[in-house]
Motif scaffolding. Structure first.
Motif, PDB file in Angstrom:
ATOM      1  N   TYR A  58       0.905  -1.080   0.111  1.00 30.68           N
ATOM      2  CA  TYR A  58      -0.088  -0.002   0.058  1.00 30.68           C
ATOM      3  C   TYR A  58       0.831   1.265  -0.168  1.00 30.68           C
ATOM      4  CZ  TYR A  58      -3.567  -3.307   1.769  1.00 30.68           C
ATOM      5  OH  TYR A  58      -4.294  -4.651   1.899  1.00 30.68           O
ATOM      6  N   PRO A  59       0.352   2.316  -0.466  1.00 28.02           N
ATOM      7  CA  PRO A  59       1.281   3.658  -0.590  1.00 28.02           C
ATOM      8  C   PRO A  59       1.635   4.147   0.874  1.00 28.02           C
ATOM      9  CG  PRO A  59      -0.910   4.015  -1.329  1.00 28.02           C
ATOM     10  CD  PRO A  59      -1.037   2.538  -1.373  1.00 28.02           C
ATOM     11  N   CYS A  60       2.653   4.251   0.954  1.00 29.36           N
ATOM     12  CA  CYS A  60       3.090   5.292   2.416  1.00 29.36           C
ATOM     13  C   CYS A  60       2.980   4.349   3.588  1.00 29.36           C
ATOM     14  CB  CYS A  60       2.232   6.345   2.655  1.00 29.36           C
ATOM     15  SG  CYS A  60       1.950   7.626   1.206  1.00 29.36           S
ATOM     16  N   SER A  61       3.073   2.987   3.524  1.00 26.03           N
ATOM     17  CA  SER A  61       2.638   1.944   4.711  1.00 26.03           C
ATOM     18  C   SER A  61       3.785   1.121   4.990  1.00 26.03           C
ATOM     19  CB  SER A  61       1.401   1.286   4.459  1.00 26.03           C
ATOM     20  OG  SER A  61       0.298   2.213   4.258  1.00 26.03           O
ATOM     21  N   GLU A  62       4.741   1.065   4.258  1.00 23.24           N
ATOM     22  CA  GLU A  62       5.900   0.019   4.407  1.00 23.24           C
ATOM     23  C   GLU A  62       6.730   0.340   5.541  1.00 23.24           C
ATOM     24  OE1 GLU A  62       9.450  -2.817   2.111  1.00 23.24           O
ATOM     25  OE2 GLU A  62       8.224  -1.061   1.016  1.00 23.24           O
ATOM     26  N   GLU A  63       6.857   1.505   5.762  1.00 19.77           N
ATOM     27  CA  GLU A  63       7.813   1.974   6.940  1.00 19.77           C
ATOM     28  C   GLU A  63       7.114   1.726   8.226  1.00 19.77           C
ATOM     29  OE1 GLU A  63       9.699   6.290   8.699  1.00 19.77           O
ATOM     30  OE2 GLU A  63       8.936   6.327   6.739  1.00 19.77           O
ATOM     31  N   GLY A  64       5.787   1.691   8.387  1.00 18.65           N
ATOM     32  CA  GLY A  64       5.303   1.375   9.636  1.00 18.65           C
ATOM     33  C   GLY A  64       4.816   0.064   9.648  1.00 18.65           C
ATOM     34  N   MET A  65       5.181  -1.003   8.841  1.00 16.24           N
ATOM     35  CA  MET A  65       4.737  -2.334   8.917  1.00 16.24           C
ATOM     36  C   MET A  65       5.024  -3.006  10.199  1.00 16.24           C
ATOM     37  SD  MET A  65       5.461  -4.817   5.712  1.00 16.24           S
ATOM     38  CE  MET A  65       7.304  -4.760   5.712  1.00 16.24           C
ATOM     39  N   PHE A  66       4.012  -3.765  10.807  1.00 16.94           N
ATOM     40  CA  PHE A  66       4.105  -4.402  11.842  1.00 16.94           C
ATOM     41  C   PHE A  66       5.194  -5.480  11.946  1.00 16.94           C
ATOM     42  CE2 PHE A  66       2.978  -8.074  14.785  1.00 16.94           C
ATOM     43  CZ  PHE A  66       3.123  -7.391  16.042  1.00 16.94           C
ATOM     44  N   GLU A  67       6.161  -5.563  12.790  1.00 17.29           N
ATOM     45  CA  GLU A  67       7.322  -6.555  12.755  1.00 17.29           C
ATOM     46  C   GLU A  67       7.341  -7.439  13.788  1.00 17.29           C
ATOM     47  OE1 GLU A  67      10.929  -4.610  12.237  1.00 17.29           O
ATOM     48  OE2 GLU A  67      10.455  -3.810  10.269  1.00 17.29           O
ATOM     49  N   VAL A  68       7.726  -8.480  13.945  1.00 15.95           N
ATOM     50  CA  VAL A  68       7.599  -9.588  14.989  1.00 15.95           C
ATOM     51  C   VAL A  68       9.453 -10.086  14.984  1.00 15.95           C
ATOM     52  CG1 VAL A  68       7.170 -11.675  15.953  1.00 15.95           C
ATOM     53  CG2 VAL A  68       5.403 -10.299  14.902  1.00 15.95           C
ATOM     54  N   MET A  69       9.876  -9.662  16.137  1.00 20.13           N
ATOM     55  CA  MET A  69      11.177 -10.393  16.249  1.00 20.13           C
ATOM     56  C   MET A  69      11.303 -11.638  16.957  1.00 20.13           C
ATOM     57  SD  MET A  69      14.553  -9.549  15.288  1.00 20.13           S
ATOM     58  CE  MET A  69      14.414  -7.649  14.811  1.00 20.13           C
ATOM     59  N   VAL A  70      11.822 -12.694  16.268  1.00 19.13           N
ATOM     60  CA  VAL A  70      11.875 -13.993  16.950  1.00 19.13           C
ATOM     61  C   VAL A  70      13.287 -14.661  17.314  1.00 19.13           C
ATOM     62  CG1 VAL A  70       9.581 -14.440  16.061  1.00 19.13           C
ATOM     63  CG2 VAL A  70      11.666 -15.173  14.735  1.00 19.13           C
ATOM     64  N   LYS A  71      13.357 -15.582  18.061  1.00 17.35           N
ATOM     65  CA  LYS A  71      14.799 -16.401  18.360  1.00 17.35           C
ATOM     66  C   LYS A  71      14.543 -17.318  17.781  1.00 17.35           C
ATOM     67  CE  LYS A  71      18.355 -16.879  21.488  1.00 17.35           C
ATOM     68  NZ  LYS A  71      18.623 -16.762  23.195  1.00 17.35           N
ATOM     69  N   ARG A  72      15.357 -18.035  16.915  1.00 18.02           N
ATOM     70  CA  ARG A  72      15.348 -19.363  16.446  1.00 18.02           C
ATOM     71  C   ARG A  72      15.337 -20.364  17.701  1.00 18.02           C
ATOM     72  NH1 ARG A  72      16.499 -22.484  11.769  1.00 18.02           N
ATOM     73  NH2 ARG A  72      17.581 -24.367  12.015  1.00 18.02           N
ATOM     74  N   GLY A  73      14.552 -21.596  17.458  1.00 18.68           N
ATOM     75  CA  GLY A  73      14.344 -22.484  18.642  1.00 18.68           C
ATOM     76  C   GLY A  73      13.488 -22.013  19.556  1.00 18.68           C
ATOM     77  N   MET A  74      12.750 -20.974  19.439  1.00 24.18           N
ATOM     78  CA  MET A  74      11.880 -20.543  20.311  1.00 24.18           C
ATOM     79  C   MET A  74      10.230 -20.728  19.887  1.00 24.18           C
ATOM     80  SD  MET A  74      13.544 -17.550  22.183  1.00 24.18           S
ATOM     81  CE  MET A  74      12.317 -17.343  23.581  1.00 24.18           C
ATOM     82  N   ARG A  75       9.382 -21.087  20.660  1.00 22.56           N
ATOM     83  CA  ARG A  75       8.065 -21.233  20.401  1.00 22.56           C
ATOM     84  C   ARG A  75       7.098 -19.962  20.815  1.00 22.56           C
ATOM     85  NH1 ARG A  75       7.645 -24.798  23.865  1.00 22.56           N
ATOM     86  NH2 ARG A  75       8.563 -26.318  22.669  1.00 22.56           N
ATOM     87  N   TYR A  76       6.406 -19.578  19.870  1.00 19.83           N
ATOM     88  CA  TYR A  76       5.526 -18.428  19.924  1.00 19.83           C
ATOM     89  C   TYR A  76       4.099 -18.691  19.782  1.00 19.83           C
ATOM     90  CZ  TYR A  76       9.938 -15.814  19.514  1.00 19.83           C
ATOM     91  OH  TYR A  76      11.133 -15.680  19.713  1.00 19.83           O
ATOM     92  N   LEU A  77       3.084 -18.022  20.570  1.00 16.66           N
ATOM     93  CA  LEU A  77       1.755 -18.323  20.627  1.00 16.66           C
ATOM     94  C   LEU A  77       1.404 -16.977  20.258  1.00 16.66           C
ATOM     95  CD1 LEU A  77      -0.924 -20.004  21.152  1.00 16.66           C
ATOM     96  CD2 LEU A  77      -0.777 -19.063  23.348  1.00 16.66           C
ATOM     97  N   LEU A  78       0.666 -17.236  18.561  1.00 15.93           N
ATOM     98  CA  LEU A  78      -0.092 -16.093  17.974  1.00 15.93           C
ATOM     99  C   LEU A  78      -1.673 -16.018  18.321  1.00 15.93           C
ATOM    100  CD1 LEU A  78       1.659 -15.971  14.652  1.00 15.93           C
ATOM    101  CD2 LEU A  78       2.237 -15.116  16.577  1.00 15.93           C
ATOM    102  N   ARG A  79      -1.918 -14.920  18.815  1.00 21.60           N
ATOM    103  CA  ARG A  79      -3.530 -14.897  19.355  1.00 21.60           C
ATOM    104  C   ARG A  79      -4.226 -14.032  18.148  1.00 21.60           C
ATOM    105  NH1 ARG A  79      -4.666 -16.687  24.135  1.00 21.60           N
ATOM    106  NH2 ARG A  79      -2.923 -17.318  25.777  1.00 21.60           N
ATOM    107  N   LEU A  80      -4.718 -14.715  17.175  1.00 21.72           N
ATOM    108  CA  LEU A  80      -5.210 -14.236  15.967  1.00 21.72           C
ATOM    109  C   LEU A  80      -6.818 -13.654  16.297  1.00 21.72           C
ATOM    110  CD1 LEU A  80      -4.246 -13.625  13.202  1.00 21.72           C
ATOM    111  CD2 LEU A  80      -5.304 -15.685  12.586  1.00 21.72           C
ATOM    112  N   VAL A  81      -6.908 -12.439  15.764  1.00 23.94           N
ATOM    113  CA  VAL A  81      -8.496 -12.172  15.841  1.00 23.94           C
ATOM    114  C   VAL A  81      -8.680 -11.370  14.483  1.00 23.94           C
ATOM    115  CG1 VAL A  81     -10.073 -10.527  16.958  1.00 23.94           C
ATOM    116  CG2 VAL A  81      -8.185 -11.637  18.258  1.00 23.94           C
ATOM    117  N   ASN A  82      -9.979 -11.867  14.026  1.00 21.82           N
ATOM    118  CA  ASN A  82     -10.340 -11.214  12.703  1.00 21.82           C
ATOM    119  C   ASN A  82     -11.337 -10.179  13.180  1.00 21.82           C
ATOM    120  OD1 ASN A  82     -11.456 -10.333  10.378  1.00 21.82           O
ATOM    121  ND2 ASN A  82     -11.942 -12.421   9.542  1.00 21.82           N
TER     122      ASN A  82
END
Length: 566
Positions: free
Chosen positions: A203-227
């Motif tokens: 989208y125009p003007c949106s890449e700079e604010g894109m949401f980022e997730v930093m993870v560490k290899r070998g770790m487990r993450y629980l994503l709590r997804l809401v629509n």
């Protein structure tokens, strides 16, 4: 019972001021509220927000807690809040849908909600429940296992991350609604989807604010997804990573691993993510619409976020996930059929095997004629929607207050157990005589502690669509899906009565049906509606009234003081 208190203040840019404290004493906080400018798609505008945030703040509690929420409306418009997926045992007074369980909180006034948690565990959510305010007024609600219980029934994650999928209009969403109502046509489609409030790189003007997730290899993450999208069921995937569903709609599921997720508006998914890919990659997560026909428009854009591995080296290659085609109904149905309740000793199922009350409910898009074909819907008509050929009319006094105080004329009993006319619901070229529904505020009254089977049957009137049906005050077992017309003789043989998923929102497939079973063990007044907001506006909703049981513990609580007046 421990209580948490939270002060929510609303302002246009609504701001829900929030303070959460899980302690033995009840604490309240009132934070300053201000207009909240947001920049998306090269444009800055004021929006209705909670705490000045989009999405709004995440709430945290434990199963069995009671959470006290004070909402102060400093907006220029009315507001109510709903705690989606919370059963609110015996307490419909705090459920929130406007003119169903309460009158709106007017500008400058406030309301205290008492949120009674019972067997919910996992991810539920909260959102506005008047007009289309929930487009920007919503947030995740995480319910942890009981404080002294056994904890998660799966490997404990190293970190948890709420992921809220939303929908964004460049226009003021209230104006989008006003134009839809004025013209009688479908609403303008959204301009973007969002992941945690950000559209991402396409989208125009949106890449700079894109949401980022930093993870560490070998770790487990629980994503709590809401629509939290208004009018679109969504596909979701993460490049090079499979996702394991371990919960949905505030209930645990058997671990179910998939390359993609389908999630209807209103639904939640708890997803385990194993950070097991090479650390030098940049991995996109993406979401786009599933749209089941071309008659009603849809947002054909794709929102993105990224997963980065913690490393000193810059990513060498970017990966994008596979998402099914926008009209891949088989992908939706196949994913949904893979969901199963955990059905363990600690998390047993109680699927009703004997049914006291059966209902078949048609879900239809309809038309109302306009004088001189003056509206902008099909054939100069006004678009509508219905359940069993009744297009719901919102009353001017809330149904709960009218029921409790025996006020006449607000609603009528007798919502039908079956459609008034049986025809080939999913056939082509259906006669025009079927298009116009009846209008009414018809409700269904059910006795306490009875077992109910509902079959939601989609129809091809005007447009064959998928429909995410949501029931307040209860969760239900989704015992069956099918394509075409429901046939009791053959469908029952394929019902899952062993470990069906325990949901509060079910996606009824395009040109098909879905069957649910539940027990009426929660006295009160409970809204049932399609979670596409355009369909609810058009009348695809009704109300279930569950009568009191004989014991005091099986009866609705008395109304709180200082309820908003109409």
């Amino acid at each position: 019972m421990q209580q948490s208190s939270l002060s929510l203040s609303l302002s246009l840019s609504l701001s829900l001021s929030l303070s959460l404290s899980l302690s033995l004493s009840v604490s309240k906080a009132y934070l300053p509220i201000k207009e909240a400018p947001y920049t998306r798609l090269c444009q800055t505008k004021n929006i209705l927000t909670a705490n000045g945030e989009y999405p709004g703040p995440t709430l945290y509690a434990h199963a069995g807690d009671t959470v006290i929420v004070e909402v102060v409306n400093r907006a220029k418009s009315n507001i109510t809040l709903h705690w989606h997926g919370v059963k609110q045992r015996r307490n419909p007074w705090s459920d929130g849908p406007v003119y169903i369980t309460q009158c709106p909180i007017k500008p400058g006034s406030s309301q205290t909600y008492t949120i009674v948690l019972s067997d919910e565990e996992g991810t539920v959510w909260w959102h506005a429940h008047n007009d289309w305010a929930r487009a920007t007024v919503h947030g995740a609600f995480i319910v942890y296992p009981r404080r002294h219980g056994k904890g998660y029934p799966f490997l404990k994650p190293h970190k948890e991350i709420p992921i809220i999928l939303g929908e964004w209009w460049k226009s003021d969403v209230s104006k989008v609604l006003e134009e839809m109502v004025r013209t009688g046509d479908s609403p303008n489609v959204s301009d973007a989807f969002t992941i945690n409030g950000q559209p991402g790189r396409f989208y125009p003007c949106s890449e700079e604010g894109m949401f980022e997730v930093m993870v560490k290899r070998g770790m487990r993450y629980l994503l709590r997804l809401v629509n939290a999208a208004m009018n679109d069921e969504l596909f979701f995937a993460i490049a090079q990573h499979r996702l394991t569903v371990v919960g949905s709609d505030g209930s645990y599921t058997k671990p179910y691993t998939s390359d993609y997720i389908t999630i209807a508006p209103g639904q939640t998914m708890d997803l385990l993510l194993e950070a097991n890919r090479p650390s030098d990659g940049l991995y996109y997560m993406a979401t786009k619409a599933y749209s089941s026909n071309s008659v009603v428009g849809y947002d054909n854009t794709t929102a993105t976020a990224v997963i980065k591995y913690s490393t000193k080296r810059a990513p060498l290659k970017a990966y994008f996930p596979f998402l099914p085609a926008f009209n891949d109904t088989d992908a939706v149905v196949n994913f949904s059929k893979g969901l199963r309740s955990l059905a363990s000793a600690d998390h047993p199922v109680d699927v009703p095997l004997r049914v006291d009350h059966r209902m078949v409910i048609t879900l239809s898009i309809n038309e109302f004629p306009c004088a001189n074909n003056s509206c902008q819907g099909p054939n100069g008509s006004r678009l509508a929607a219905s359940l069993n050929n009744i297009s719901f009319v919102d009353p001017s006094v809330d149904v709960l207050g009218a029921y409790y105080s025996s006020i006449k004329g607000v609603f009528k009993k007798g919502f039908p157990n079956k459609p008034p006319l049986v025809f080939n619901f999913t056939g082509d070229d259906l006669p025009l005589s079927l298009l116009q529904p009846k209008k009414g505020t018809k409700v269904k009254v059910l006795r306490y502690n009875r077992t109910v089977e509902m079959v939601f049957q989609g129809t091809n009137l005007v447009a064959p669509l998928n429909h995410p049906m949501h029931l307040h005050g209860h969760s239900f077992y989704v015992v069956g899906y099918g394509r075409g017309n429901y046939d009791k003789k053959t469908a029952h043989r394929g019902f899952n009565l062993v470990d069906p998923p325990y949901m509060n929102t079910v996606g009824v497939p395009r040109g098909g049906w879905a069957a649910i079973r539940f027990r009426t063990d929660n006295p009160g007044v409970w809204f049932m509606h399609c979670h596409f907001d355009r369909h609810t506006t058009w009348g695809m909703d009704t109300v279930l009234i569950v009568k009191n049981g004989k014991r005091r513990a099986d009866q609705m609580l008395p109304p709180p003081a200082n309820r908003p007046s109409c």
